[in-house]
Design an enzyme around this catalytic site. Structure first.
Site, short mmCIF file in Angstrom:
data_model
loop_
_atom_site.label_atom_id
_atom_site.label_comp_id
_atom_site.label_asym_id
_atom_site.label_seq_id
_atom_site.Cartn_x
_atom_site.Cartn_y
_atom_site.Cartn_z
N SER A 73 0.99 -1.09 -0.07
CA SER A 73 -0.12 0.09 -0.10
C SER A 73 0.92 1.17 -0.06
CB SER A 73 -0.92 -0.06 1.11
OG SER A 73 -1.25 1.33 1.45
N HIS A 78 -1.73 -1.71 -3.86
CA HIS A 78 -2.80 -1.50 -3.05
C HIS A 78 -2.86 0.33 -3.11
CE1 HIS A 78 -5.73 -2.56 -0.33
NE2 HIS A 78 -5.45 -1.50 0.43
N ASP A 107 -5.19 3.17 -1.65
CA ASP A 107 -6.20 3.40 -0.42
C ASP A 107 -6.78 4.87 -0.76
OD1 ASP A 107 -6.02 1.37 1.49
OD2 ASP A 107 -3.94 1.78 1.62
N MET A 128 -9.49 7.48 0.44
CA MET A 128 -10.36 7.78 1.38
C MET A 128 -11.12 9.14 1.40
SD MET A 128 -7.61 6.87 4.25
CE MET A 128 -6.59 5.34 4.33
N HIS A 159 -8.65 0.25 -3.01
CA HIS A 159 -9.67 -0.15 -1.61
C HIS A 159 -10.34 1.24 -1.22
CE1 HIS A 159 -9.01 -0.83 2.94
NE2 HIS A 159 -10.51 -0.90 2.48
N MET A 202 -12.44 3.47 0.41
CA MET A 202 -12.85 3.74 1.80
C MET A 202 -13.80 5.28 1.88
SD MET A 202 -9.40 2.70 3.84
CE MET A 202 -8.32 2.66 2.50
N MET A 219 -10.20 -6.61 7.21
CA MET A 219 -9.57 -5.34 7.78
C MET A 219 -9.11 -5.88 9.13
SD MET A 219 -9.31 -3.20 5.48
CE MET A 219 -8.49 -2.05 6.65
N GLY A 245 -0.10 2.18 9.77
CA GLY A 245 0.85 2.16 11.07
C GLY A 245 -0.02 1.70 12.14
N ASP A 302 -5.36 -6.68 5.45
CA ASP A 302 -5.06 -5.43 5.31
C ASP A 302 -4.98 -4.63 6.54
OD1 ASP A 302 -4.52 -2.85 4.32
OD2 ASP A 302 -6.51 -2.61 3.38
C1 DX5 Z 1 -5.84 1.38 6.35
C2 DX5 Z 1 -5.64 1.03 5.04
C3 DX5 Z 1 -4.39 0.13 4.84
C4 DX5 Z 1 -3.16 0.81 5.46
C5 DX5 Z 1 -2.22 -0.51 5.78
O1 DX5 Z 1 -7.00 2.22 6.05
O2 DX5 Z 1 -6.77 0.60 4.25
O3 DX5 Z 1 -4.02 -0.30 3.51
O4 DX5 Z 1 -2.38 1.57 4.59
O5 DX5 Z 1 -1.24 0.21 6.62
P1 DX5 Z 1 -0.12 -0.66 7.55
O6 DX5 Z 1 0.33 -1.86 6.75
O7 DX5 Z 1 0.80 0.38 7.96
O8 DX5 Z 1 -1.14 -0.89 8.58
ZN ZN Z 2 -6.12 -0.66 2.46
#
Ligand code: DX5
Ligand code: ZN
Length: 220
Positions: free
Chosen positions: A7, A32, A34, A36, A65, A67, A136, A144, A174
Protein backbone atom coordinates in the site's frame (compact mmCIF):
# COMPACT_ATOMS: atom_id res chain seq x y z
CA UNK A 1 3.10 -18.05 -2.14
CA UNK A 2 0.88 -15.12 -1.18
CA UNK A 3 0.20 -12.19 -3.47
CA UNK A 4 1.96 -9.14 -2.03
CA UNK A 5 0.16 -5.83 -2.38
CA UNK A 6 2.22 -2.91 -1.02
CA UNK A 7 0.00 0.00 0.00
CA UNK A 8 1.61 3.26 -1.10
CA UNK A 9 -0.13 5.10 1.76
CA UNK A 10 3.16 5.07 3.70
CA UNK A 11 5.34 5.95 0.71
CA UNK A 12 6.91 9.38 0.18
CA UNK A 13 4.26 11.21 -1.86
CA UNK A 14 6.87 13.72 -3.01
CA UNK A 15 8.79 10.94 -4.71
CA UNK A 16 6.30 8.47 -6.14
CA UNK A 17 8.33 7.90 -9.32
CA UNK A 18 11.14 6.51 -7.20
CA UNK A 19 8.65 4.38 -5.25
CA UNK A 20 7.25 2.89 -8.44
CA UNK A 21 10.73 2.25 -9.79
CA UNK A 22 11.40 0.22 -6.63
CA UNK A 23 8.02 -1.56 -6.88
CA UNK A 24 8.65 -2.47 -10.52
CA UNK A 25 11.92 -4.12 -9.51
CA UNK A 26 10.35 -5.89 -6.55
CA UNK A 27 8.37 -9.07 -6.06
CA UNK A 28 5.21 -7.05 -5.44
CA UNK A 29 2.29 -8.46 -7.43
CA UNK A 30 -0.38 -5.84 -6.88
CA UNK A 31 -0.21 -2.17 -5.90
CA UNK A 32 -2.76 -1.36 -3.19
CA UNK A 33 -4.34 2.09 -3.53
CA UNK A 34 -6.12 3.38 -0.41
CA UNK A 35 -8.80 5.89 -1.40
CA UNK A 36 -10.32 7.83 1.54
CA UNK A 37 -13.03 10.48 1.50
CA UNK A 38 -12.92 11.96 5.00
CA UNK A 39 -16.47 10.71 5.59
CA UNK A 40 -16.44 6.94 5.71
CA UNK A 41 -13.05 7.16 7.42
CA UNK A 42 -11.53 10.10 9.31
CA UNK A 43 -8.79 10.73 6.77
CA UNK A 44 -8.39 11.91 3.16
CA UNK A 45 -5.74 10.29 0.97
CA UNK A 46 -5.63 10.72 -2.81
CA UNK A 47 -7.97 10.21 -5.71
CA UNK A 48 -8.44 9.70 -9.41
CA UNK A 49 -6.01 12.20 -10.98
CA UNK A 50 -3.17 10.72 -8.92
CA UNK A 51 -4.08 7.14 -9.88
CA UNK A 52 -4.32 8.16 -13.52
CA UNK A 53 -0.76 9.51 -13.43
CA UNK A 54 0.59 6.52 -11.52
CA UNK A 55 -0.91 4.15 -14.09
CA UNK A 56 1.80 5.29 -16.53
CA UNK A 57 4.55 4.11 -14.17
CA UNK A 58 3.79 0.39 -13.91
CA UNK A 59 2.08 -2.60 -15.45
CA UNK A 60 1.38 -4.20 -12.08
CA UNK A 61 -2.19 -4.82 -10.96
CA UNK A 62 -3.91 -1.75 -9.48
CA UNK A 63 -5.90 -2.82 -6.44
CA UNK A 64 -8.15 0.04 -5.27
CA UNK A 65 -9.52 -0.11 -1.72
CA UNK A 66 -12.34 2.40 -1.61
CA UNK A 67 -12.94 3.80 1.88
CA UNK A 68 -15.59 6.17 0.58
CA UNK A 69 -19.34 6.53 0.90
CA UNK A 70 -21.44 5.64 -2.14
CA UNK A 71 -18.52 4.16 -4.10
CA UNK A 72 -21.02 2.92 -6.72
CA UNK A 73 -21.07 6.47 -8.12
CA UNK A 74 -17.51 6.10 -9.41
CA UNK A 75 -17.16 2.56 -10.77
CA UNK A 76 -16.76 3.67 -14.39
CA UNK A 77 -14.28 6.38 -13.44
CA UNK A 78 -12.02 3.88 -11.70
CA UNK A 79 -12.13 1.53 -14.66
CA UNK A 80 -11.23 4.31 -17.09
CA UNK A 81 -8.12 5.33 -15.11
CA UNK A 82 -6.82 1.76 -15.04
CA UNK A 83 -7.97 0.09 -11.84
CA UNK A 84 -8.00 -3.72 -12.11
CA UNK A 85 -9.41 -4.83 -8.75
CA UNK A 86 -12.02 -2.66 -7.06
CA UNK A 87 -13.00 -3.24 -3.45
CA UNK A 88 -15.87 -1.48 -1.69
CA UNK A 89 -16.71 -1.62 2.00
CA UNK A 90 -19.67 -3.77 3.01
CA UNK A 91 -20.63 -1.05 5.52
CA UNK A 92 -21.21 1.49 2.72
CA UNK A 93 -23.65 -0.62 0.75
CA UNK A 94 -27.42 -0.90 0.52
CA UNK A 95 -27.36 -2.70 -2.85
CA UNK A 96 -24.11 -4.63 -2.70
CA UNK A 97 -25.23 -7.20 -5.25
CA UNK A 98 -25.80 -4.45 -7.81
CA UNK A 99 -22.42 -2.82 -7.11
CA UNK A 100 -20.52 -6.11 -7.41
CA UNK A 101 -22.38 -7.05 -10.57
CA UNK A 102 -21.68 -3.66 -12.14
CA UNK A 103 -17.99 -3.75 -11.17
CA UNK A 104 -17.56 -7.07 -12.96
CA UNK A 105 -19.62 -6.08 -15.98
CA UNK A 106 -17.42 -3.01 -16.44
CA UNK A 107 -14.40 -5.32 -16.51
CA UNK A 108 -12.83 -5.16 -13.06
CA UNK A 109 -12.45 -7.79 -10.36
CA UNK A 110 -14.85 -7.17 -7.48
CA UNK A 111 -13.90 -7.17 -3.81
CA UNK A 112 -15.77 -6.49 -0.58
CA UNK A 113 -14.02 -5.26 2.56
CA UNK A 114 -15.20 -6.00 6.09
CA UNK A 115 -14.46 -3.70 8.99
CA UNK A 116 -13.13 -5.46 12.11
CA UNK A 117 -16.62 -5.57 13.67
CA UNK A 118 -18.46 -6.84 10.56
CA UNK A 119 -19.05 -10.62 10.62
CA UNK A 120 -17.86 -12.81 7.76
CA UNK A 121 -21.27 -14.52 7.78
CA UNK A 122 -22.79 -11.33 6.28
CA UNK A 123 -21.19 -12.40 2.99
CA UNK A 124 -22.90 -15.78 2.76
CA UNK A 125 -25.36 -14.70 0.07
CA UNK A 126 -22.79 -12.92 -2.09
CA UNK A 127 -19.57 -14.87 -1.62
CA UNK A 128 -20.00 -16.76 -4.89
CA UNK A 129 -19.98 -13.52 -6.87
CA UNK A 130 -16.83 -12.12 -5.27
CA UNK A 131 -13.25 -12.19 -6.52
CA UNK A 132 -11.79 -10.80 -3.27
CA UNK A 133 -12.83 -10.74 0.38
CA UNK A 134 -10.82 -8.08 2.22
CA UNK A 135 -10.61 -8.69 5.96
CA UNK A 136 -9.59 -5.48 7.72
CA UNK A 137 -7.15 -6.20 10.53
CA UNK A 138 -7.24 -2.56 11.73
CA UNK A 139 -9.96 0.08 11.67
CA UNK A 140 -9.59 1.66 8.23
CA UNK A 141 -8.24 5.18 7.84
CA UNK A 142 -4.55 5.11 8.68
CA UNK A 143 -1.43 3.08 8.17
CA UNK A 144 0.81 2.13 11.07
CA UNK A 145 -1.90 0.80 13.41
CA UNK A 146 -1.77 -2.28 15.61
CA UNK A 147 -2.90 -5.59 14.14
CA UNK A 148 -6.14 -6.97 15.62
CA UNK A 149 -5.59 -10.58 16.70
CA UNK A 150 -9.20 -11.67 16.09
CA UNK A 151 -8.36 -11.45 12.37
CA UNK A 152 -7.00 -15.01 12.28
CA UNK A 153 -10.41 -16.35 13.25
CA UNK A 154 -12.15 -14.24 10.61
CA UNK A 155 -9.77 -15.48 7.91
CA UNK A 156 -10.52 -19.06 8.92
CA UNK A 157 -14.26 -18.32 8.76
CA UNK A 158 -13.90 -16.75 5.32
CA UNK A 159 -11.88 -19.73 4.12
CA UNK A 160 -14.57 -22.04 5.42
CA UNK A 161 -17.36 -20.10 3.70
CA UNK A 162 -15.42 -20.05 0.42
CA UNK A 163 -14.79 -23.80 0.50
CA UNK A 164 -18.34 -24.61 1.53
CA UNK A 165 -19.86 -22.62 -1.33
CA UNK A 166 -17.26 -23.38 -4.00
CA UNK A 167 -16.53 -19.65 -4.37
CA UNK A 168 -13.36 -18.60 -6.20
CA UNK A 169 -12.83 -15.57 -3.96
CA UNK A 170 -9.34 -14.81 -2.66
CA UNK A 171 -8.82 -13.66 0.91
CA UNK A 172 -6.96 -10.37 1.40
CA UNK A 173 -5.73 -9.03 4.75
CA UNK A 174 -5.03 -5.35 5.34
CA UNK A 175 -3.65 -3.55 8.39
CA UNK A 176 -0.66 -4.14 10.65
CA UNK A 177 0.72 -6.92 8.45
CA UNK A 178 4.43 -7.64 9.01
CA UNK A 179 6.97 -10.45 8.84
CA UNK A 180 5.92 -11.67 12.29
CA UNK A 181 2.22 -12.26 11.61
CA UNK A 182 2.45 -12.99 7.86
CA UNK A 183 3.28 -16.72 8.20
CA UNK A 184 0.30 -17.22 10.51
CA UNK A 185 -1.99 -15.21 8.22
CA UNK A 186 -1.04 -17.31 5.22
CA UNK A 187 -1.45 -20.47 7.27
CA UNK A 188 -4.97 -19.33 8.28
CA UNK A 189 -5.91 -18.93 4.60
CA UNK A 190 -4.83 -15.46 3.45
CA UNK A 191 -4.04 -15.27 -0.27
CA UNK A 192 -3.15 -11.56 -0.50
CA UNK A 193 -1.14 -9.56 2.05
CA UNK A 194 -1.38 -5.76 2.07
CA UNK A 195 1.31 -3.81 3.89
CA UNK A 196 2.21 -0.14 4.05
CA UNK A 197 4.34 0.78 7.07
CA UNK A 198 6.15 -2.56 7.29
CA UNK A 199 7.43 -2.01 3.75
CA UNK A 200 7.87 1.73 3.44
CA UNK A 201 9.18 2.43 6.95
CA UNK A 202 11.83 -0.26 6.60
CA UNK A 203 15.45 0.41 5.65
CA UNK A 204 15.09 -1.83 2.63
CA UNK A 205 11.57 -1.91 1.11
CA UNK A 206 12.66 -4.26 -1.67
CA UNK A 207 13.83 -6.81 0.90
CA UNK A 208 10.72 -6.31 3.05
CA UNK A 209 8.54 -7.22 0.06
CA UNK A 210 10.64 -10.33 -0.57
CA UNK A 211 10.40 -11.36 3.08
CA UNK A 212 6.60 -11.08 3.04
CA UNK A 213 6.45 -12.97 -0.24
CA UNK A 214 8.37 -15.87 1.21
CA UNK A 215 6.39 -15.78 4.43
CA UNK A 216 4.36 -18.86 3.61
CA UNK A 217 7.60 -20.86 3.65
CA UNK A 218 8.45 -19.82 7.19
CA UNK A 219 7.23 -21.62 10.27
CA UNK A 220 5.83 -19.79 13.28
C1 DX5 B 1 -5.85 1.37 6.27
C2 DX5 B 1 -5.51 1.00 4.85
C3 DX5 B 1 -4.33 0.12 4.76
C4 DX5 B 1 -3.08 0.75 5.29
C5 DX5 B 1 -2.22 -0.34 5.82
O1 DX5 B 1 -7.02 2.07 6.27
O2 DX5 B 1 -6.59 0.32 4.25
O3 DX5 B 1 -4.15 -0.36 3.44
O4 DX5 B 1 -2.38 1.47 4.31
O5 DX5 B 1 -1.16 0.21 6.53
P1 DX5 B 1 -0.27 -0.67 7.50
O6 DX5 B 1 0.26 -1.83 6.72
O7 DX5 B 1 0.81 0.27 7.95
O8 DX5 B 1 -1.15 -1.10 8.64
ZN1 ZN C 1 -6.19 -0.71 2.33
Amino acid sequence: MPIIAPSILSADFADLSKTFHMLNNSEADWIHLDIMDGNFVPNISFGMPVIKSLRKLTNKVFDAHLMIEQPERYLHNFKVIGVDVLTVHYETQVHLNRTVDMTKRIGMKAGVALNPHTPVSFLQDIIQDLDVVLIMSVNPGFSGQKFIEHTYQKIAEAKNLIEKTGSKAMIQVDGGVNDQNAPKLVQAGADILVAASYIFNSQNPLKAIKTLKESSLQSF
